[in-house]
Design a protein around this motif. Sequence first.
Motif, PDB file in Angstrom:
ATOM      1  N   GLU A   7       0.878  -1.053  -0.299  1.00  0.00           N
ATOM      2  CA  GLU A   7       0.060  -0.121  -0.148  1.00  0.00           C
ATOM      3  C   GLU A   7       1.333   1.605  -0.016  1.00  0.00           C
ATOM      4  O   GLU A   7       0.231   2.171  -0.314  1.00  0.00           O
ATOM      5  CB  GLU A   7      -1.248   0.009   1.326  1.00  0.00           C
ATOM      6  N   THR A   8       2.149   1.305   0.253  1.00  0.00           N
ATOM      7  CA  THR A   8       3.224   2.260   0.639  1.00  0.00           C
ATOM      8  C   THR A   8       3.840   2.617  -0.289  1.00  0.00           C
ATOM      9  O   THR A   8       3.220   3.442  -1.048  1.00  0.00           O
ATOM     10  CB  THR A   8       4.184   2.258   1.281  1.00  0.00           C
ATOM     11  N   PHE A   9       4.182   1.319  -1.039  1.00  0.00           N
ATOM     12  CA  PHE A   9       4.304   1.460  -2.409  1.00  0.00           C
ATOM     13  C   PHE A   9       3.031   2.238  -3.593  1.00  0.00           C
ATOM     14  O   PHE A   9       3.318   2.862  -4.507  1.00  0.00           O
ATOM     15  CB  PHE A   9       5.427   0.052  -3.192  1.00  0.00           C
ATOM     16  N   ARG A  10       1.929   1.647  -3.332  1.00  0.00           N
ATOM     17  CA  ARG A  10       0.986   2.592  -4.086  1.00  0.00           C
ATOM     18  C   ARG A  10       0.605   3.977  -4.330  1.00  0.00           C
ATOM     19  O   ARG A  10       0.266   4.320  -5.524  1.00  0.00           O
ATOM     20  CB  ARG A  10      -0.311   1.704  -4.389  1.00  0.00           C
ATOM     21  N   ARG A  11       0.942   4.357  -2.855  1.00  0.00           N
ATOM     22  CA  ARG A  11       1.134   6.123  -2.626  1.00  0.00           C
ATOM     23  C   ARG A  11       2.020   6.544  -3.345  1.00  0.00           C
ATOM     24  O   ARG A  11       1.598   7.387  -3.671  1.00  0.00           O
ATOM     25  CB  ARG A  11       0.541   5.977  -0.727  1.00  0.00           C
ATOM     26  N   TRP A  12       3.589   5.840  -2.917  1.00  0.00           N
ATOM     27  CA  TRP A  12       3.936   6.803  -3.909  1.00  0.00           C
ATOM     28  C   TRP A  12       4.334   6.161  -5.166  1.00  0.00           C
ATOM     29  O   TRP A  12       4.663   8.140  -5.985  1.00  0.00           O
ATOM     30  CB  TRP A  12       5.768   5.525  -3.826  1.00  0.00           C
ATOM     31  N   VAL A  27       6.270   9.681   2.572  1.00  0.00           N
ATOM     32  CA  VAL A  27       6.407   7.285   2.056  1.00  0.00           C
ATOM     33  C   VAL A  27       7.691   7.140   1.590  1.00  0.00           C
ATOM     34  O   VAL A  27       8.176   6.540   1.608  1.00  0.00           O
ATOM     35  CB  VAL A  27       5.447   7.215   0.811  1.00  0.00           C
ATOM     36  N   VAL A  28       9.147   8.253   2.080  1.00  0.00           N
ATOM     37  CA  VAL A  28      10.177   7.885   1.008  1.00  0.00           C
ATOM     38  C   VAL A  28      11.715   8.207   2.527  1.00  0.00           C
ATOM     39  O   VAL A  28      11.177   9.290   3.006  1.00  0.00           O
ATOM     40  CB  VAL A  28      10.761   8.384   0.274  1.00  0.00           C
ATOM     41  N   LEU A 100      11.623  -1.407   1.323  1.00  0.00           N
ATOM     42  CA  LEU A 100      10.813  -0.651   2.242  1.00  0.00           C
ATOM     43  C   LEU A 100      11.504  -0.907   3.677  1.00  0.00           C
ATOM     44  O   LEU A 100      12.259  -2.042   4.157  1.00  0.00           O
ATOM     45  CB  LEU A 100       9.651  -1.052   1.961  1.00  0.00           C
ATOM     46  N   VAL A 101      11.383  -0.320   4.751  1.00  0.00           N
ATOM     47  CA  VAL A 101      12.321   0.220   5.969  1.00  0.00           C
ATOM     48  C   VAL A 101      10.684   0.080   6.618  1.00  0.00           C
ATOM     49  O   VAL A 101      10.022   0.956   6.032  1.00  0.00           O
ATOM     50  CB  VAL A 101      13.064   0.791   6.089  1.00  0.00           C
ATOM     51  N   PRO A 102      11.041  -0.098   8.203  1.00  0.00           N
ATOM     52  CA  PRO A 102       9.225   0.488   8.884  1.00  0.00           C
ATOM     53  C   PRO A 102       9.726   2.066   9.702  1.00  0.00           C
ATOM     54  O   PRO A 102      10.841   2.093   9.923  1.00  0.00           O
ATOM     55  CB  PRO A 102       9.736  -0.604  10.027  1.00  0.00           C
ATOM     56  N   ALA A 103       9.533   2.332   9.539  1.00  0.00           N
ATOM     57  CA  ALA A 103       8.673   3.827   9.674  1.00  0.00           C
ATOM     58  C   ALA A 103       7.925   4.445  10.690  1.00  0.00           C
ATOM     59  O   ALA A 103       6.019   4.361  10.247  1.00  0.00           O
ATOM     60  CB  ALA A 103       9.241   4.501   8.383  1.00  0.00           C
TER      61      ALA A 103
END
Length: 119
Positions: A7-12, A27-28, A100-103
Amino acid sequence: MADSPSETFRRWAAANVSGDAEAWASVVDDGFTYVHSRSNLETKPEMVEAFKNGRRYGGWDIQEMTERTYPGCAILNGIAYLQPSRADAPRLDLRFTATLVPAGDGWQLAAMQTTRLQD
């Protein structure tokens, strides 16, 4: 609820199309690097500046995506069709790998690489 890595990638990808530098940056990871399909490397500050100066993509159409999650990171692999913003530019058919890394309670992109698919 926090976004999954996918989902984060789709937002990116959506922020790449809208050109929303603030949404893109959110998101980066600060150490983010992007190795483009032509092998040029861009960092987060360089890409944020490009979006502020009008960079837009005509489309980032994700066709396939797999997600593997490990302690401390997630890796996405997939195929996407990237449409540059110029109307006369050909669509780029790409294979991608994103790390991706946890944030906080979610995820941020730390690295991205795209490779053009053969015709």
